[in-house]
Design a protein around this motif. Structure first.
Motif, PDB file in Angstrom:
ATOM      1  N   ARG A 304      -0.280  10.039  -9.061  1.00 27.33           N
ATOM      2  CA  ARG A 304      -0.113   8.639  -9.063  1.00 27.33           C
ATOM      3  C   ARG A 304       0.842   7.440  -9.362  1.00 27.33           C
ATOM      4  NH1 ARG A 304      -5.499   5.268  -8.306  1.00 27.33           N
ATOM      5  NH2 ARG A 304      -4.571   3.128  -7.831  1.00 27.33           N
ATOM      6  N   ALA A 305       1.669   7.654 -10.515  1.00 26.60           N
ATOM      7  CA  ALA A 305       2.510   7.196 -10.635  1.00 26.60           C
ATOM      8  C   ALA A 305       3.460   7.292  -9.970  1.00 26.60           C
ATOM      9  CB  ALA A 305       3.147   7.624 -12.348  1.00 26.60           C
ATOM     10  N   GLU A 306       3.341   8.017  -8.650  1.00 30.27           N
ATOM     11  CA  GLU A 306       4.760   8.483  -8.334  1.00 30.27           C
ATOM     12  C   GLU A 306       4.293   7.598  -6.367  1.00 30.27           C
ATOM     13  OE1 GLU A 306       7.366   9.735  -8.503  1.00 30.27           O
ATOM     14  OE2 GLU A 306       7.067  11.065 -10.364  1.00 30.27           O
ATOM     15  N   LEU A 307       3.183   7.174  -6.287  1.00 33.27           N
ATOM     16  CA  LEU A 307       2.901   5.439  -5.388  1.00 33.27           C
ATOM     17  C   LEU A 307       3.234   5.032  -5.639  1.00 33.27           C
ATOM     18  CD1 LEU A 307      -0.398   7.541  -4.442  1.00 33.27           C
ATOM     19  CD2 LEU A 307       1.316   8.605  -3.858  1.00 33.27           C
ATOM     20  N   PRO A 308       3.631   3.982  -4.354  1.00 28.77           N
ATOM     21  CA  PRO A 308       3.572   2.102  -5.006  1.00 28.77           C
ATOM     22  C   PRO A 308       2.182   2.113  -4.930  1.00 28.77           C
ATOM     23  CG  PRO A 308       4.479   3.511  -2.656  1.00 28.77           C
ATOM     24  CD  PRO A 308       4.269   3.864  -3.148  1.00 28.77           C
ATOM     25  N   ALA A 309       1.937   0.663  -5.626  1.00 28.74           N
ATOM     26  CA  ALA A 309       0.078   0.401  -6.261  1.00 28.74           C
ATOM     27  C   ALA A 309      -0.406   0.011  -4.927  1.00 28.74           C
ATOM     28  CB  ALA A 309       0.821  -0.570  -7.563  1.00 28.74           C
ATOM     29  N   GLU A 310       0.454  -0.775  -4.281  1.00 28.29           N
ATOM     30  CA  GLU A 310      -0.792  -1.162  -3.255  1.00 28.29           C
ATOM     31  C   GLU A 310      -0.646   0.306  -1.877  1.00 28.29           C
ATOM     32  OE1 GLU A 310      -2.529  -3.950  -0.653  1.00 28.29           O
ATOM     33  OE2 GLU A 310      -1.652  -4.426  -2.737  1.00 28.29           O
ATOM     34  N   PHE A 311      -0.282   1.528  -1.841  1.00 26.47           N
ATOM     35  CA  PHE A 311      -0.777   2.583  -1.280  1.00 26.47           C
ATOM     36  C   PHE A 311      -2.194   3.042  -2.337  1.00 26.47           C
ATOM     37  CE2 PHE A 311      -0.308   6.625   0.190  1.00 26.47           C
ATOM     38  CZ  PHE A 311      -0.521   7.256   0.805  1.00 26.47           C
ATOM     39  N   ALA A 312      -1.464   2.988  -3.840  1.00 23.63           N
ATOM     40  CA  ALA A 312      -2.451   4.024  -4.246  1.00 23.63           C
ATOM     41  C   ALA A 312      -4.087   2.859  -4.347  1.00 23.63           C
ATOM     42  CB  ALA A 312      -1.942   3.921  -5.921  1.00 23.63           C
ATOM     43  N   ARG A 313      -3.828   1.641  -4.104  1.00 24.15           N
ATOM     44  CA  ARG A 313      -4.965   1.039  -4.140  1.00 24.15           C
ATOM     45  C   ARG A 313      -5.636   1.285  -2.926  1.00 24.15           C
ATOM     46  NH1 ARG A 313      -7.082  -3.354  -2.269  1.00 24.15           N
ATOM     47  NH2 ARG A 313      -4.732  -4.411  -1.615  1.00 24.15           N
ATOM     48  N   SER A 314      -5.152   1.462  -1.726  1.00 25.33           N
ATOM     49  CA  SER A 314      -5.417   1.364  -0.638  1.00 25.33           C
ATOM     50  C   SER A 314      -6.341   2.532  -0.046  1.00 25.33           C
ATOM     51  CB  SER A 314      -4.682   1.576   1.100  1.00 25.33           C
ATOM     52  OG  SER A 314      -4.060   0.616   1.184  1.00 25.33           O
ATOM     53  N   MET A 315      -5.305   4.531  -1.121  1.00 27.87           N
ATOM     54  CA  MET A 315      -5.815   5.653  -1.312  1.00 27.87           C
ATOM     55  C   MET A 315      -7.598   5.910  -2.036  1.00 27.87           C
ATOM     56  SD  MET A 315      -4.890   7.712   0.946  1.00 27.87           S
ATOM     57  CE  MET A 315      -5.098   7.024   1.909  1.00 27.87           C
ATOM     58  N   ASP A 316      -7.499   4.892  -2.917  1.00 29.40           N
ATOM     59  CA  ASP A 316      -8.992   3.583  -3.272  1.00 29.40           C
ATOM     60  C   ASP A 316     -10.044   3.963  -3.065  1.00 29.40           C
ATOM     61  OD1 ASP A 316      -7.157   5.203  -5.959  1.00 29.40           O
ATOM     62  OD2 ASP A 316      -6.989   2.292  -6.907  1.00 29.40           O
ATOM     63  N   GLY A 317      -9.938   3.355  -2.180  1.00 32.24           N
ATOM     64  CA  GLY A 317     -10.964   2.502  -1.047  1.00 32.24           C
ATOM     65  C   GLY A 317     -10.829   3.336   0.717  1.00 32.24           C
ATOM     66  N   TYR A 318     -10.259   3.931   0.831  1.00 31.75           N
ATOM     67  CA  TYR A 318     -10.100   5.194   1.469  1.00 31.75           C
ATOM     68  C   TYR A 318     -11.863   5.900   1.892  1.00 31.75           C
ATOM     69  CZ  TYR A 318      -9.053   8.799   4.722  1.00 31.75           C
ATOM     70  OH  TYR A 318      -8.628   9.169   6.259  1.00 31.75           O
ATOM     71  N   ALA A 319     -11.922   5.330   2.691  1.00 33.53           N
ATOM     72  CA  ALA A 319     -13.301   5.939   2.774  1.00 33.53           C
ATOM     73  C   ALA A 319     -13.921   7.573   3.545  1.00 33.53           C
ATOM     74  CB  ALA A 319     -14.044   5.683   4.336  1.00 33.53           C
ATOM     75  N   MET A 487       4.239   9.380   4.689  1.00 31.36           N
ATOM     76  CA  MET A 487       4.141   9.044   3.512  1.00 31.36           C
ATOM     77  C   MET A 487       4.765   8.522   2.588  1.00 31.36           C
ATOM     78  SD  MET A 487       0.423   9.434   4.242  1.00 31.36           S
ATOM     79  CE  MET A 487       0.980   9.038   5.657  1.00 31.36           C
ATOM     80  N   PRO A 488       4.077   7.352   1.831  1.00 35.11           N
ATOM     81  CA  PRO A 488       5.155   6.457   0.958  1.00 35.11           C
ATOM     82  C   PRO A 488       6.854   7.138  -0.068  1.00 35.11           C
ATOM     83  CG  PRO A 488       3.118   6.101  -0.124  1.00 35.11           C
ATOM     84  CD  PRO A 488       2.867   7.191   1.131  1.00 35.11           C
ATOM     85  N   VAL A 489       6.025   8.707  -0.282  1.00 30.40           N
ATOM     86  CA  VAL A 489       7.749   9.530  -0.875  1.00 30.40           C
ATOM     87  C   VAL A 489       8.090  10.181   0.301  1.00 30.40           C
ATOM     88  CG1 VAL A 489       7.651  11.434  -2.404  1.00 30.40           C
ATOM     89  CG2 VAL A 489       4.911   9.667  -2.914  1.00 30.40           C
ATOM     90  N   LYS A 490       9.579   9.728   0.128  1.00 31.73           N
ATOM     91  CA  LYS A 490      10.163  10.297   1.082  1.00 31.73           C
ATOM     92  C   LYS A 490      10.692  12.235   0.916  1.00 31.73           C
ATOM     93  CE  LYS A 490      14.044   7.138   0.803  1.00 31.73           C
ATOM     94  NZ  LYS A 490      15.836   6.997   0.715  1.00 31.73           N
ATOM     95  N   GLY A 491       9.822  12.695   2.294  1.00 34.32           N
ATOM     96  CA  GLY A 491       9.485  14.349   2.403  1.00 34.32           C
ATOM     97  C   GLY A 491       8.363  14.535   2.637  1.00 34.32           C
ATOM     98  N   LEU A 492       7.554  13.272   2.123  1.00 35.77           N
ATOM     99  CA  LEU A 492       6.046  14.058   2.067  1.00 35.77           C
ATOM    100  C   LEU A 492       5.342  13.226   3.784  1.00 35.77           C
ATOM    101  CD1 LEU A 492       3.479  15.463   0.711  1.00 35.77           C
ATOM    102  CD2 LEU A 492       3.359  12.957  -0.615  1.00 35.77           C
ATOM    103  N   TYR A 493       4.571  14.400   4.225  1.00 37.52           N
ATOM    104  CA  TYR A 493       4.025  14.327   5.556  1.00 37.52           C
ATOM    105  C   TYR A 493       2.326  14.351   5.426  1.00 37.52           C
ATOM    106  CZ  TYR A 493       8.864  13.658   6.971  1.00 37.52           C
ATOM    107  OH  TYR A 493      10.516  13.308   6.948  1.00 37.52           O
ATOM    108  N   LEU A 494       1.276  13.527   6.244  1.00 37.62           N
ATOM    109  CA  LEU A 494       0.558  14.332   6.522  1.00 37.62           C
ATOM    110  C   LEU A 494       0.047  14.988   8.137  1.00 37.62           C
ATOM    111  CD1 LEU A 494      -2.030  13.572   5.532  1.00 37.62           C
ATOM    112  CD2 LEU A 494      -2.724  11.696   6.523  1.00 37.62           C
ATOM    113  N   CYS A 495      -0.280  15.858   8.133  1.00 33.49           N
ATOM    114  CA  CYS A 495      -0.629  17.160   9.291  1.00 33.49           C
ATOM    115  C   CYS A 495      -1.641  17.157   9.709  1.00 33.49           C
ATOM    116  CB  CYS A 495       0.743  17.564   9.346  1.00 33.49           C
ATOM    117  SG  CYS A 495       0.218  19.831   7.684  1.00 33.49           S
ATOM    118  N   GLY A 496      -2.533  16.426   8.671  1.00 36.24           N
ATOM    119  CA  GLY A 496      -4.192  17.070   9.001  1.00 36.24           C
ATOM    120  C   GLY A 496      -4.689  15.700   9.579  1.00 36.24           C
ATOM    121  N   SER A 497      -6.470  16.026   9.756  1.00 40.07           N
ATOM    122  CA  SER A 497      -7.130  15.229  10.403  1.00 40.07           C
ATOM    123  C   SER A 497      -7.114  14.289  10.120  1.00 40.07           C
ATOM    124  CB  SER A 497      -8.959  15.671  10.806  1.00 40.07           C
ATOM    125  OG  SER A 497      -8.533  16.595  10.969  1.00 40.07           O
TER     126      SER A 497
END
Length: 528
Positions: A304-319, A487-497
């Motif tokens: 979590r420390a590697e993520l921007p705070a706002e993004f981490a908060r959004s992921m906490d609420g990801y449904a 994603m908010p880490v350089k070189g990290l991508y999301l490729c799934g559903s």
């Protein structure tokens, strides 16, 4: 010394295989880390009883993108898809409804002449709107900033060509409930039940829930063998799709590691540098693409420390949590339905046990209150009627796709404690319409929401890697500002559903993620 690659894919599901294929085709050295001992993720065929095989989780095909299938030469690699003889069969208390080519209008007319007359216009309107989804499926959603605004204008411009009525219905589909949308077209319960069923597939919600109309549209933008909106069966089960994809990927040089469970994504100075496996091995790469869903990726694999705070908060609420309970059963004989005796095309259809939208609403409200409904929603497919490779001669396999089942049970209960009881309830629900069903069962395979999470990494048992609601779609999937697979880490991508365009066996997220990766690599962003 750590193994070095140009790109590492977390998860060997169909989208991970698609991403790997396109990257390898472009000359990259690509490795897939698959946690299970079989490639394919949730799109696999497995033997669950001696001589009986079936699609374990995903169970039917329509949304697979033609471009992906063509680029990967899936047909040449052994994939054959056949159309269902009927789209759907809806058994009722004293009647039934069949939906499919050449029969729908006359069948619906038995319940409402008005509804039968409205079918043509409804199908035409939905097809126009589905074409908008098809047009966007293989496009990278816009990000933020000036480039994002330009992409938004480019992708949104064709919608201005829709008529006012079409624009109204498109807006309605994204904002209103499935019931409201269908009530504007039809009056009889059976046709609204068949069409409305698509709105709750993989959607822990009621057909009265605002936005559920979009889920209906999501499930009709596919096609099978050139027939738009049709559903089909992959000979050999859904695993035949990923088997062909794995062959195509390996031909391009992709290496696939089985039983390689990723423990964490390694990040140095804000850049992805590879992964560490649970066995301690380190694999290095400047590009990491996750076929695992956003909830799993950002709650378990990324610090979590590697993520921007706002993004981490959004992921906490990801449904997450699709409300799905999956079963496979081995049968000594075909089910004999009380309302339609004998064997026929209805056995090759999607058999929907949910006679009305009210029934579906009660199933959801019951599940919210108690964890599951006393009268669950069941779609049964019997793929062995179309594919004799799945069962011994004279025997059959059936897939039971069931809704609504809460991801977490009330009062501290565990799905492990009640899964057999709930499976019995589902069997009894089908047997109420086909009296011989229960006694014909030779064996059964059960996947509760918790089983789906543990076996396939689907957090909350969510078959779509996240709720398909307006706040988690297109440019906002998984969150606004990162719908472009970056994603908010350089070189990290999301490729799934968990990325656009969402769930189902489409291959589109994998295609789009590879496109984003190759674009960034060309311009030097991934290594910046």
């Amino acid at each position: 010394m750590p193994m070095q690659y140009d790109a590492i894919i977390i998860g060997g599901g169909h989208n991970g295989l698609v991403t790997a294929f396109y990257l390898a085709r472009a000359g990259l050295k690509v490795h897939i880390c698959e946690a299970r001992d079989i490639v394919g993720g949730a799109c696999v065929t497995e033997e669950f009883a001696p001589g009986f095989r079936n699609s374990t989780a995903s169970y039917t095909v329509s949304l697979l993108q033609d471009r992906v299938a063509s680029d990967m030469n899936l047909g040449e690699h052994g994939l054959t898809i056949v159309n269902r003889p009927l789209n759907n069969f809806l058994p009722l208390t004293n009647d039934y409804l069949k939906v499919g080519p050449g029969v729908t209008e006359s069948e619906v007319a038995r319940f409402s002449e008005k509804d039968a007359a409205a079918l043509g216009a409804y199908d035409q309107r939905l097809e126009v709107l589905a074409d908008q989804m098809r047009r966007l499926a293989l496009k990278i959603p816009p990000g933020l900033g000036l480039k994002g605004m330009a992409a938004l204008a480019t992708q949104g411009w064709p919608m201005l060509g829709l008529s006012k009525g079409e624009q109204h219905d498109l807006f309605t589909l994204f904002t209103r409930s499935a019931r409201e949308f269908l009530d504007g077209w039809f009056e009889s319960d059976p046709i609204k039940a068949v069409l409305g069923f698509d709105s709750i597939v993989g959607h822990f919600a009621s057909p009265d829930t605002p936005g559920s109309a979009y889920v209906l549209l999501h499930h009709v933008f596919g096609q099978v063998n050139g027939v738009k909106g049709a559903w089909g069966h992959a000979i050999g089960g859904m695993g035949a799709i990923t088997k062909a994809m794995a062959t195509a990927a390996r031909e391009k040089g992709v290496s696939i590691g089985l039983e390689e469970r990723v423990a964490r994504v390694n990040i140095v100075n804000g850049k992805a540098k590879g992964v560490t496996l649970e066995d301690g091995r380190v694999l290095e790469a400047p590009i990491v693409a996750s076929n695992a869903g956003p909830a799993l990726l950002f709650r378990q694999l990324v610090d979590r420390a590697e993520l921007p705070a706002e993004f981490a908060r959004s992921m906490d609420g990801y449904a997450t949590g699709s409300g799905t309970f999956r079963m496979n059963v081995a049968l000594s004989e075909l089910p004999e339905f009380s309302v339609l005796k004998g064997h026929g095309p209805h056995h090759g259809a999607g058999i929907i046990i949910a006679p009305s939208l009210d029934y579906m609403d009660r199933a959801y409200t019951g599940a919210k209150a108690y964890g599951w409904s006393a009268k669950p929603i069941v779609e049964m497919l019997i793929p062995s009627t179309l594919d004799d490779t799945l069962a011994p001669p004279g025997r059959h396999v059936a897939s039971l796709f069931c809704q609504q089942f809460a991801p977490k049970l009330p009062d501290g209960q565990s799905w492990d404690d009640v899964r057999e009881k709930v499976a019995d309830l589902i069997i009894d629900t089908v047997t109420a319409h086909a009296p011989n069903f229960k006694r014909s069962i030779i064996a059964r395979q059960i996947h509760s929401p918790l089983d789906l999470e543990r076996k396939f990494g689907l957090i909350g048992g969510d078959i779509f890697h996240g709720r398909m609601s307006l706040d988690q779609l297109w440019a906002a999937r998984p969150v606004l500002g990162h719908g472009n697979h970056r994603m908010p880490v350089k070189g990290l991508y999301l490729c799934g559903s968990g990325a656009h365009p969402g769930g189902g066996v489409t291959g589109a997220p994998g295609h789009n993620a590879a496109k984003a990766i190759l674009s960034d690599r060309f311009y030097g962003f991934a290594r910046a």
